[in-house]
Design an enzyme around this catalytic site. Sequence first.
Site, short mmCIF file in Angstrom:
data_model
loop_
_atom_site.label_atom_id
_atom_site.label_comp_id
_atom_site.label_asym_id
_atom_site.label_seq_id
_atom_site.Cartn_x
_atom_site.Cartn_y
_atom_site.Cartn_z
N HIS A 5 0.91 -1.14 0.30
CA HIS A 5 0.08 0.15 0.02
C HIS A 5 0.92 1.48 0.25
CE1 HIS A 5 0.53 -0.25 4.00
NE2 HIS A 5 0.01 0.90 4.44
N ARG A 9 -1.59 11.01 4.27
CA ARG A 9 -1.78 11.21 5.67
C ARG A 9 -3.28 12.58 5.09
NH1 ARG A 9 2.88 11.05 6.74
NH2 ARG A 9 3.53 10.59 9.20
N GLU A 56 -3.76 3.70 1.78
CA GLU A 56 -3.89 4.00 3.32
C GLU A 56 -4.46 5.15 3.36
OE1 GLU A 56 -1.59 3.75 7.51
OE2 GLU A 56 -1.22 2.51 6.02
N ASN A 60 -5.07 12.11 10.90
CA ASN A 60 -4.38 12.48 12.54
C ASN A 60 -5.49 12.81 13.12
OD1 ASN A 60 -1.69 10.32 12.55
ND2 ASN A 60 -1.14 12.10 10.93
N HIS A 74 2.85 11.57 -8.08
CA HIS A 74 1.64 11.64 -7.61
C HIS A 74 1.70 10.04 -7.65
CE1 HIS A 74 3.84 11.20 -11.88
NE2 HIS A 74 2.63 10.06 -12.13
N GLU A 122 -2.54 10.73 -11.58
CA GLU A 122 -2.56 10.83 -12.93
C GLU A 122 -3.40 9.43 -13.40
OE1 GLU A 122 1.10 9.81 -16.18
OE2 GLU A 122 1.37 9.32 -14.59
#
Length: 128
Positions: A5, A9, A56, A60, A74, A122
């Site tokens: 993965h 954030r 993922e 936070n 990207h 993209e």
Amino acid sequence: MRILHTMLRVGDLQRSIDFYTKVLGMNLLRTTERPEQKYSLAFVGYGSNPDHAELELTYNHGVASYDQGTAFGHLAVGVADAYACCDRIRAAGGNITREPGPVKGGTTVIAFVTDPDGYKIELIQRGG
């Protein structure tokens, strides 16, 4: 070895889940809540095949935005028809930041969309 993965954030987890599922057509695969550690995770991807890489999304708690810096470029997603994909993304409220067309100096058709946190995705036309 294989890539499992990529983690991004995000400033609003539900907003990001909505973008990746409703605008880009990914599936919400699983979520994890860690209130004691003050973070929440959502994994999204195309299908549930364990051999496919996932994204993922990490929230936070209390952090609404991040400085992306200059190192990130990207993400890339293969699509059958970049023109039709951009039409669907636009209709779903997505932000097309480079209209579909051949890459400079080549023939591969690409486009770019930007997610709500400013990450670039993209779209690379791979044919039907």
